[in-house]
Write an enzyme that holds these catalytic residues in place. Structure first.
Site, short mmCIF file in Angstrom:
data_model
loop_
_atom_site.label_atom_id
_atom_site.label_comp_id
_atom_site.label_asym_id
_atom_site.label_seq_id
_atom_site.Cartn_x
_atom_site.Cartn_y
_atom_site.Cartn_z
N HIS A 86 44.16 70.01 66.58
CA HIS A 86 44.80 70.76 67.67
C HIS A 86 43.78 71.08 68.75
O HIS A 86 42.57 71.07 68.54
CB HIS A 86 45.43 72.05 67.13
CG HIS A 86 44.44 72.95 66.45
ND1 HIS A 86 43.52 73.71 67.15
CD2 HIS A 86 44.19 73.19 65.14
CE1 HIS A 86 42.77 74.40 66.30
NE2 HIS A 86 43.15 74.10 65.07
N ASP A 103 40.87 70.90 61.73
CA ASP A 103 39.52 70.42 61.40
C ASP A 103 39.40 70.14 59.90
O ASP A 103 38.73 69.18 59.50
CB ASP A 103 38.46 71.44 61.84
CG ASP A 103 38.72 72.86 61.35
OD1 ASP A 103 39.72 73.09 60.64
OD2 ASP A 103 37.91 73.75 61.68
#
EC number: 3.1.3.-
Length: 481
Positions: free
Chosen positions: A97, A379
């Site tokens: 994102h 992540d």
């Protein structure tokens, strides 16, 4: 002569004062007023040099700038590069994102004042920003899987909510989408002008920042953003493991990796002193401050040019930030050396890589469904995949990072298919563990699809040292680990 000496002395003093002024601004010491539609008037202006060349030694400020990934000039990339006799067959995109508001708050300090509405006259900006807002504000006609239909389609709070996507995050992915559109659609015609729903595979976690990032990328990518053709699937796990999430051995590797992180932190006396000093400033126990993960909030402030917080006991400053960021870099370096994380990553990434090669194999047989796949993730999704592929030198995923797997067909030998792996626009195919030696034995510019398939189906388990384990289930449940 005397006049000349005084003139030179004055010139030198002026230069020194100018340097000191810039240095003070960079390190958050000199307040500078800001426009009303920018960050708050309490913010400090900072010099943010463009990270053009690698510094000779580890530089926490340089690494933080790369992590922020502030949109500026158009990015050059290697996606879609192949000899003329190769045809692009399918593309598989994994994104983190975009830029977000912190997930944690530094105890006893005011939250950073960042505006999460989308404003055309505020930087960073993208030509499609207004159209994106207009399109999203009309509401979705798409059939999202539950609970995605209850999430907002774009960020829209004057004071960001925790973890909310920012304007920077939206622009990052509009820019990603535009870049991929120019390459894959305009140049390679991956999708026809009358593309259909079944030619896309879209999946996201249940966070607004991942759904909104995916929508921003698609809006920049698709020639005609038609809600009726957009179907996002919901993925409950950040590992995108679908029905294969239960893996006890993977969890044991993760526990060992977390123990390694803990021991490394204990050895770092400078880090401990930094936490103690920051805890004194905000007047909380050191353990409470550490548990609040202050680097998350500090990185957000750094990326948005917002000053670090102050109390009557003093200010958290750039030196604190540099110590913690340097420790993060050292932790990544030791993580690569100790290989515990690699074992976790091989099991963590296997389900999503297995799904990907299945789509590639179907596309290689001529199937036209799901030729463009998008996983909008975190992540903690990209890191295991990067490590599992053998890309150990890859940096920790920045905001709006993109990992792309391309499938190509040799027009001169239609039965032969090859793959390329790209990370943030850089071709890393021959850095992967399954193809790092291929170019020594072949002149072909890409890696055979069979190499990737063999890696996922067999070699990932060999790399784990799983004696007798030839499949994911056995590797996850082997006895005596």
């Amino acid at each position: 002569m005397l006049f000349r000496s005084r003139f030179l002395l004055g010139l030198a003093l002026a230069g020194l004062l100018a340097f000191v002024s810039l240095s003070l601004q960079f390190f958050h010491l000199t307040p500078v007023s800001t426009a009303k539609n920018g960050v708050s008037s309490k913010s400090r202006k900072r010099v943010m040099p463009e990270p053009v060349t690698e510094p000779p030694v580890t530089d926490p400020i340089y690494e933080a700038l790369l992590y922020c990934n502030i949109p500026s000039v158009a990015e050059r990339s290697m996606e879609g590069h192949a000899p003329h006799h190769f045809k692009l067959v399918s593309v598989h995109v994994f994104i983190r994102h975009g830029d977000r508001y912190p997930l944690y708050v530094i105890p006893k300090t005011k939250r950073p004042e960042i505006d999460c509405t989308l404003v055309a006259n505020r930087k960073p900006y993208h030509p499609k920003l207004e159209a994106f807002v207009s399109h999203m504000s009309k509401g979705s006609g798409a059939s999202f899987e539950s609970p995605l239909h209850s999430l907002p389609l774009y960020p829209n709070h004057p004071l960001c909510e925790m973890g909310e996507l920012t304007q920077t995050g939206v622009v990052q992915h509009l820019q990603n989408g535009q870049l991929l559109r120019d390459i894959y659609l305009k140049k390679h015609k991956l999708l026809p002008s009358d593309w259909s729903t079944d030619q896309l595979y879209l999946e996201t976690t249940g966070k607004s920042r991942t759904l909104q990032s995916g929508l921003a990328l698609l809006y920049g990518f698709l020639p005609d953003f038609d809600w009726k053709k957009i179907h996002f699937r919901h993925q409950p796990s950040a590992l995108f493991c679908s029905g294969n999430c239960y893996c006890p051995v993977r969890n044991q590797y993760l526990e060992k990796e977390q123990r390694r992180q803990y021991l490394l932190r204990l050895k770092n006396s400078q880090l401990e002193r930094t936490y103690e000093d920051m805890a004194r400033i905000v007047d909380v126990p050191t353990k409470q401050l550490r548990a609040a993960n202050p680097i998350d909030s500090m990185l957000c402030r750094f990326c948005h040019n917002v000053s670090f917080p102050c109390t009557r006991n003093g200010c958290i400053d750039m030196e604190h930030f540099k110590v913690i960021k340097t420790h993060q870099i050292e932790d990544e370096r030791e993580r690569r050396e100790k290989k515990l994380y690699l074992s976790y990553a091989l099991l963590g990434a296997h389900p999503i890589l297995n799904q990907t090669i299945s789509r590639m194999q179907r596309a290689a047989k001529g199937r036209r469904e799901e030729v463009f796949a998008l996983y909008s993730a975190h992540d903690v999704t990209l890191s295991p995949v990067l490590s599992a592929l053998g890309l150990m030198e890859a940096r920790f995923p920045r905001f709006a990072a993109r990992l792309i797997l391309e499938l190509w067909q040799d027009r001169e030998k239609p039965s032969e298919h090859s793959v390329r792996i790209l990370y943030n626009g850089v071709d890393v195919t021959f850095h992967t563990s399954f193809c790092q030696d291929h170019h020594k034995h072949s002149s072909k510019p890409m890696c055979p699809l069979e190499n990737l398939v063999r890696f996922v189906k067999r070699d990932m388990f060999v790399a784990l040292g799983s004696s007798g384990s030839t499949n994911y289930y056995d590797a996850c449940h082997r006895e005596g680990f």
